[in-house]
Design a protein around this motif. Structure first.
Motif, mmCIF file in Angstrom:
data_model
loop_
_atom_site.group_PDB
_atom_site.id
_atom_site.type_symbol
_atom_site.label_atom_id
_atom_site.label_comp_id
_atom_site.label_asym_id
_atom_site.label_seq_id
_atom_site.Cartn_x
_atom_site.Cartn_y
_atom_site.Cartn_z
ATOM 1 N N ASP A 38 -92.423 25.869 44.979
ATOM 2 C CA ASP A 38 -91.506 26.526 44.042
ATOM 3 C C ASP A 38 -92.573 27.865 43.536
ATOM 4 O O ASP A 38 -93.704 27.558 42.852
ATOM 5 C CB ASP A 38 -91.436 25.613 42.584
ATOM 6 N N GLN A 39 -92.287 28.957 44.286
ATOM 7 C CA GLN A 39 -93.075 30.185 43.786
ATOM 8 C C GLN A 39 -93.220 30.396 42.098
ATOM 9 O O GLN A 39 -92.243 30.101 41.427
ATOM 10 C CB GLN A 39 -92.335 31.492 44.374
ATOM 11 N N ARG A 40 -94.424 30.875 41.780
ATOM 12 C CA ARG A 40 -94.750 30.995 40.497
ATOM 13 C C ARG A 40 -93.420 31.696 39.589
ATOM 14 O O ARG A 40 -92.782 32.636 40.126
ATOM 15 C CB ARG A 40 -95.877 31.933 40.215
ATOM 16 N N GLY A 41 -92.976 31.153 38.515
ATOM 17 C CA GLY A 41 -91.990 31.586 37.511
ATOM 18 C C GLY A 41 -90.664 30.943 38.103
ATOM 19 O O GLY A 41 -90.087 31.446 37.472
ATOM 20 N N THR A 56 -94.078 27.150 36.052
ATOM 21 C CA THR A 56 -94.277 27.671 34.820
ATOM 22 C C THR A 56 -92.949 28.654 34.695
ATOM 23 O O THR A 56 -93.195 29.859 34.890
ATOM 24 C CB THR A 56 -95.471 28.412 34.820
ATOM 25 N N PRO A 57 -91.683 28.351 34.636
ATOM 26 C CA PRO A 57 -90.570 29.297 34.809
ATOM 27 C C PRO A 57 -90.380 30.193 34.142
ATOM 28 O O PRO A 57 -90.980 30.272 32.888
ATOM 29 C CB PRO A 57 -89.379 28.151 34.837
ATOM 30 N N VAL A 58 -89.997 31.352 34.444
ATOM 31 C CA VAL A 58 -89.851 32.704 33.418
ATOM 32 C C VAL A 58 -88.362 32.696 33.352
ATOM 33 O O VAL A 58 -87.355 32.614 33.921
ATOM 34 C CB VAL A 58 -90.048 33.842 34.497
ATOM 35 N N LEU A 62 -86.681 33.046 27.289
ATOM 36 C CA LEU A 62 -87.060 31.916 26.070
ATOM 37 C C LEU A 62 -88.774 31.859 26.389
ATOM 38 O O LEU A 62 -89.248 31.875 25.381
ATOM 39 C CB LEU A 62 -86.477 30.545 26.207
ATOM 40 N N SER A 63 -89.236 31.681 27.518
ATOM 41 C CA SER A 63 -90.669 31.765 27.873
ATOM 42 C C SER A 63 -91.549 33.046 27.643
ATOM 43 O O SER A 63 -92.522 32.885 27.388
ATOM 44 C CB SER A 63 -90.801 31.475 29.377
ATOM 45 N N LEU A 64 -90.734 33.964 27.412
ATOM 46 C CA LEU A 64 -91.181 35.402 27.224
ATOM 47 C C LEU A 64 -90.941 36.036 25.890
ATOM 48 O O LEU A 64 -91.482 36.984 25.514
ATOM 49 C CB LEU A 64 -90.710 36.546 28.236
ATOM 50 N N ASN A 65 -90.218 35.242 24.986
ATOM 51 C CA ASN A 65 -89.809 35.785 23.783
ATOM 52 C C ASN A 65 -90.891 35.919 22.556
ATOM 53 O O ASN A 65 -90.857 36.550 22.087
ATOM 54 C CB ASN A 65 -88.670 35.129 23.063
ATOM 55 N N HIS A 66 -92.131 35.458 23.125
ATOM 56 C CA HIS A 66 -93.285 35.354 21.977
ATOM 57 C C HIS A 66 -94.028 36.635 22.307
ATOM 58 O O HIS A 66 -94.977 37.072 21.553
ATOM 59 C CB HIS A 66 -94.117 34.275 22.277
ATOM 60 N N MET A 67 -93.745 37.578 23.449
ATOM 61 C CA MET A 67 -94.353 38.765 23.884
ATOM 62 C C MET A 67 -93.714 39.829 23.299
ATOM 63 O O MET A 67 -92.276 39.829 23.499
ATOM 64 C CB MET A 67 -94.855 38.546 25.180
ATOM 65 N N ASN A 101 -81.815 33.041 36.661
ATOM 66 C CA ASN A 101 -83.073 33.342 37.490
ATOM 67 C C ASN A 101 -83.512 34.983 37.257
ATOM 68 O O ASN A 101 -83.100 35.962 38.119
ATOM 69 C CB ASN A 101 -82.700 33.418 39.124
ATOM 70 N N PRO A 102 -84.035 35.184 36.060
ATOM 71 C CA PRO A 102 -84.213 36.645 35.745
ATOM 72 C C PRO A 102 -85.162 37.474 36.761
ATOM 73 O O PRO A 102 -85.251 38.552 36.620
ATOM 74 C CB PRO A 102 -84.719 36.628 34.358
ATOM 75 N N ILE A 103 -86.173 36.662 37.138
ATOM 76 C CA ILE A 103 -87.062 37.168 38.183
ATOM 77 C C ILE A 103 -86.524 38.108 39.245
ATOM 78 O O ILE A 103 -86.764 39.399 39.562
ATOM 79 C CB ILE A 103 -88.065 36.344 38.823
#
Length: 439
Positions: free
Chosen positions: A85-88, A93-95, A98-103, A280-282
């Motif tokens: 599973d490529q990073r993210g 550690t999926p992107v 939700l996982s980015l909303n603190h930035m 799959n936003p990446i």
């Protein structure tokens, strides 16, 4: 951390690795990278070499096999298969929004710069140091996975015994604009094939386009269905069995009711299943960046490696894709457009970060031409002459510039041929790489 289980008659071992987000800061933030190891029951106690699979994308987790079939069946005859599973993606550690909303947006963009092929290859080498520290391993890349294979050959060939590529030999030097100029032409050709093959498809899709233009129709995930979204179904017409799935869906798109013509709820649900930008936003965020780099070899220097929404700009050269009432309807391909971040619910929070990534002009160099020209790792590649996603001439151009690369050029398969006849394709490539008689 690892755990063992058995499914589909195969021994499966789940591995999780804690690795640096940014390898320039090895003691900084860590992420989890997941890999699933497969071995056949007959070989479970044998010390077999690894074959690492790099999934297409970018932004998609490795396949989740439900049976011992396809290319995996062939690989397990002599390898342990490692599905990374490529990073993210997947369990790494999926992107997501939700996982980015603190930035904030700038922090999101900076974070995402760590999710290209260069970091993926560093992950793979870090994993090899733990699983196979004294032995090289083999690698197989499909589509974007082929980009990763070339990056591996460029950055860490000492870790490889052999390499395989299917449907994914990129240009080493061409800007994204050149790539999209070529792929728009290929998408046009696939449209012609599709509408010639299914003689009533143009009527069906035009009726649907007119209906959604004049009525507010919402798909199963809540977004309003637009003509631009409808065109995105074209990503499937470049796949094996993809044209059939699109046509069957169009056949059922509109239904007649007591209240008049309506869009079939079945269509609205299946439409979402054929497009995965929300999940799959990446892919949307980094797809164009896979072509972006600053060249530093023999005068091939680019003043800017920014994509600047290349697919959107190049589309301006192909007015036929801009649908209007009375014009033939055309599908687009795998192109990513800035309006994704205005129309897809899960991409809207990432709009500013996406723009920052599109404007980024200092991407690092991906490929060194001298290094690849002097490559000593045996490489066998399947190049599909009718591939809608990868320009054949660019693949052949690259093949001439990579040492020890042999290729099999065929018109038998579409881009996802390995999913349809993977056992045969991998068997051919293994024979090609080892100088055996092709079967």
């Amino acid at each position: 951390m690892k755990s063992d289980l058995t499914f589909a008659g195969l021994k499966a071992i789940k591995h999780s690795f804690s690795l640096p987000l940014d390898y320039a800061k090895p003691d900084g933030k860590q992420i989890t990278v997941f890999a699933r190891e497969l071995v056949s029951p007959d070989n479970r106690d044998k010390q077999l070499p690894y074959l690492v699979f790099f999934q297409g994308g970018p932004g998609f987790g490795a396949i989740r096999p439900a049976a011992n079939g396809g290319w995996i069946k062939r690989a397990l005859q002599e390898f342990r298969v490692l599905l990374l599973d490529q990073r993210g993606t997947g369990l790494s550690t999926p992107v997501s929004y939700l996982s980015l909303n603190h930035m904030d947006s700038e922090q999101q963009a900076q974070y995402l710069t760590n999710f290209r092929a260069d970091s993926i290859i560093k992950d793979a080498e870090a994993i090899r140091a733990q699983l196979s520290p004294d032995k090289k391993w083999s690698i197989l890349g499909q589509s974007f996975g082929g980009f990763c294979v070339l990056k591996y050959l460029n950055d860490a060939p000492e870790g490889l015994s052999e390499a395989y590529i299917t449907g994914g030999i990129p240009s080493l030097t061409r800007h994204a604009d050149e790539v999209y100029q070529a792929t728009y032409k290929r998408v046009l050709a696939k449209n012609q094939d599709f509408f010639k093959r299914f003689s009533d498809a143009q009527t069906l899709i035009t009726q649907l386009a007119e209906h959604i233009s004049n009525n507010e129709i919402r798909i199963a995930t809540g977004e309003r269905l637009t003509v631009e979204m409808l065109q995105l179904l074209g990503i499937n017409i470049g796949m094996e069995q993809g044209p059939e799935s699109v046509y069957y869906l169009l056949e059922q798109a509109l239904i007649e009711t007591e209240s008049g013509t309506q869009v079939n709820p079945l269509f609205l649900a299946q439409f979402c299943q054929l497009l995965d930008f929300n999940t799959n936003p990446i892919f949307a965020l980094l797809h164009e960046s896979i072509y972006c780099q600053t060249h530093a070899s023999k005068g091939e220097v680019s003043t800017s490696s920014a994509s600047n929404w290349s697919a959107q700009r190049i589309r301006g050269q192909y007015d036929e894709f801009n649908y209007e009432s009375g014009k033939p309807f055309l599908f687009t391909g795998e192109m990513v457009y800035p309006w994704f971040f205005e129309q897809f619910t899960n991409l809207k929070p990432l709009k500013h970060a996406a723009n920052l990534l599109a404007q980024k002009s200092d991407w690092s160099q991906l490929y060194d031409l001298d290094t690849l020209a002097n490559n000593q790792v045996p490489v066998a590649a399947a190049i599909y002459s009718e591939d809608m996603f990868v320009e054949m001439n660019y693949s052949l151009e690259t093949a001439k510039r990579v040492g020890e690369l042999k290729y099999w050029l065929t018109s038998e398969y579409e881009h996802n041929g390995i999913r349809m006849n993977g056992e045969h394709i991998l068997d051919k490539l293994i024979a090609l790489n080892r100088g055996e008689q092709l079967r």
